[in-house]
Motif scaffolding. Structure first.
Motif, PDB file in Angstrom:
ATOM      1  N   ILE A   1       9.700   4.383  -2.982  1.00 15.29           N
ATOM      2  CA  ILE A   1       8.459   3.840  -2.200  1.00 15.29           C
ATOM      3  C   ILE A   1       7.264   3.402  -3.136  1.00 15.29           C
ATOM      4  O   ILE A   1       7.054   4.362  -4.523  1.00 15.29           O
ATOM      5  CB  ILE A   1       7.849   4.953  -1.299  1.00 15.29           C
ATOM      6  CG1 ILE A   1       9.241   5.542  -0.033  1.00 15.29           C
ATOM      7  CG2 ILE A   1       6.842   4.511  -0.748  1.00 15.29           C
ATOM      8  CD1 ILE A   1       8.467   6.327   0.575  1.00 15.29           C
TER       9      ILE A   1
ATOM     10  N   TYR B   1      -3.454   6.523   0.992  1.00 14.05           N
ATOM     11  CA  TYR B   1      -2.117   7.173   1.294  1.00 14.05           C
ATOM     12  C   TYR B   1      -2.443   8.660   2.043  1.00 14.05           C
ATOM     13  O   TYR B   1      -3.257   8.932   1.959  1.00 14.05           O
ATOM     14  CB  TYR B   1      -1.328   7.699   0.581  1.00 14.05           C
ATOM     15  CG  TYR B   1      -0.933   8.681  -0.830  1.00 14.05           C
ATOM     16  CD1 TYR B   1      -0.711   9.794  -0.410  1.00 14.05           C
ATOM     17  CD2 TYR B   1      -1.682   8.256  -1.368  1.00 14.05           C
ATOM     18  CE1 TYR B   1      -1.826  10.773  -2.193  1.00 14.05           C
ATOM     19  CE2 TYR B   1      -2.665   8.936  -2.748  1.00 14.05           C
ATOM     20  CZ  TYR B   1      -2.049  10.448  -2.619  1.00 14.05           C
ATOM     21  OH  TYR B   1      -2.963  11.386  -4.046  1.00 14.05           O
TER      22      TYR B   1
ATOM     23  N   LYS C   1       7.073   9.873   1.627  1.00 11.14           N
ATOM     24  CA  LYS C   1       8.333   8.711   3.318  1.00 11.14           C
ATOM     25  C   LYS C   1       7.219   7.311   3.404  1.00 11.14           C
ATOM     26  O   LYS C   1       5.735   7.450   3.451  1.00 11.14           O
ATOM     27  CB  LYS C   1       9.047   9.601   4.311  1.00 11.14           C
ATOM     28  CG  LYS C   1       7.577  10.628   5.043  1.00 11.14           C
ATOM     29  CD  LYS C   1       8.220  11.389   6.052  1.00 11.14           C
ATOM     30  CE  LYS C   1       7.405  12.399   6.605  1.00 11.14           C
ATOM     31  NZ  LYS C   1       7.954  13.090   6.184  1.00 11.14           N
ATOM     32  N   GLN C   2       8.393   6.200   3.938  1.00  8.18           N
ATOM     33  CA  GLN C   2       7.239   5.375   4.673  1.00  8.18           C
ATOM     34  C   GLN C   2       7.141   5.632   5.790  1.00  8.18           C
ATOM     35  O   GLN C   2       8.503   5.763   6.812  1.00  8.18           O
ATOM     36  CB  GLN C   2       8.480   4.295   4.180  1.00  8.18           C
ATOM     37  CG  GLN C   2       7.308   2.736   4.011  1.00  8.18           C
ATOM     38  CD  GLN C   2       6.406   2.581   3.469  1.00  8.18           C
ATOM     39  OE1 GLN C   2       6.149   2.930   2.111  1.00  8.18           O
ATOM     40  NE2 GLN C   2       4.529   2.038   4.151  1.00  8.18           N
TER      41      GLN C   2
ATOM     42  N   ASP D   1       3.273   1.290   7.705  1.00  8.87           N
ATOM     43  CA  ASP D   1       2.724   1.261   6.858  1.00  8.87           C
ATOM     44  C   ASP D   1       2.225   2.016   6.409  1.00  8.87           C
ATOM     45  O   ASP D   1       1.007   1.534   5.734  1.00  8.87           O
ATOM     46  CB  ASP D   1       1.706  -0.912   7.525  1.00  8.87           C
ATOM     47  CG  ASP D   1       0.656   0.226   8.017  1.00  8.87           C
ATOM     48  OD1 ASP D   1       0.420   1.089   8.612  1.00  8.87           O
ATOM     49  OD2 ASP D   1       0.216  -0.596   8.816  1.00  8.87           O
ATOM     50  N   GLN D   2       2.149   2.778   5.965  1.00 11.87           N
ATOM     51  CA  GLN D   2       1.735   4.462   5.435  1.00 11.87           C
ATOM     52  C   GLN D   2       2.087   5.063   5.265  1.00 11.87           C
ATOM     53  O   GLN D   2       3.350   5.324   5.192  1.00 11.87           O
ATOM     54  CB  GLN D   2       0.598   4.690   6.978  1.00 11.87           C
ATOM     55  CG  GLN D   2      -0.749   5.644   5.834  1.00 11.87           C
ATOM     56  CD  GLN D   2      -1.539   5.504   5.624  1.00 11.87           C
ATOM     57  OE1 GLN D   2      -2.101   4.593   5.916  1.00 11.87           O
ATOM     58  NE2 GLN D   2      -1.598   6.115   4.507  1.00 11.87           N
ATOM     59  N   VAL D   3       1.942   5.828   3.287  1.00 13.97           N
ATOM     60  CA  VAL D   3       3.101   6.600   2.933  1.00 13.97           C
ATOM     61  C   VAL D   3       2.365   7.868   3.076  1.00 13.97           C
ATOM     62  O   VAL D   3       1.084   8.348   3.181  1.00 13.97           O
ATOM     63  CB  VAL D   3       2.787   6.162   1.347  1.00 13.97           C
ATOM     64  CG1 VAL D   3       3.838   7.285   0.580  1.00 13.97           C
ATOM     65  CG2 VAL D   3       3.233   4.794   1.192  1.00 13.97           C
TER      66      VAL D   3
END
Length: 96
Positions: free
Chosen positions: A4, A12, A60-61, A64-66
């Motif tokens: 990622i 994030y 982890k994805q 649209d956010q980590v």
């Protein structure tokens, strides 16, 4: 840790596991092209500012956010007595 990628300025979500911040989250901003390997969270314990160290374990994805999982590192955090061992410290930190 994973493939990622994020970039400087991207937000994030930090998810804290164990320790005093267990189950809480924080929105952080990347200051480089990755998330922080280590985060220090502060809390007031018995009237004193106390530093708690959390280390990144997994990312982890999610849409649209980590999301980055951080695990409490008790060894590198400020020591804190277990709640049942604190006793009555009324007035212990009062200034003369």
């Amino acid at each position: 840790m994973s493939d990622i990628t994020i970039h400087e300025g991207d937000e994030y979500t930090a998810i804290y596991h164990d320790g005093p911040f267990n189950g809480t989250t924080d929105t952080r901003t990347a200051t480089t092209d990755t998330w922080d390997d280590e985060v220090t969270a502060f809390a007031i314990v018995d009237g004193l500012e106390t530093a708690f160290t959390y280390k990144a374990e997994n990312a982890k994805q999610v849409v649209d956010q980590v999301h980055v999982d951080y695990r409490w590192d008790a060894e590198h955090s400020d020591p804190v007595d277990a709640l049942e061992n604190r006793g009555d410290r009324t007035g212990e930190f009062d200034r003369p």
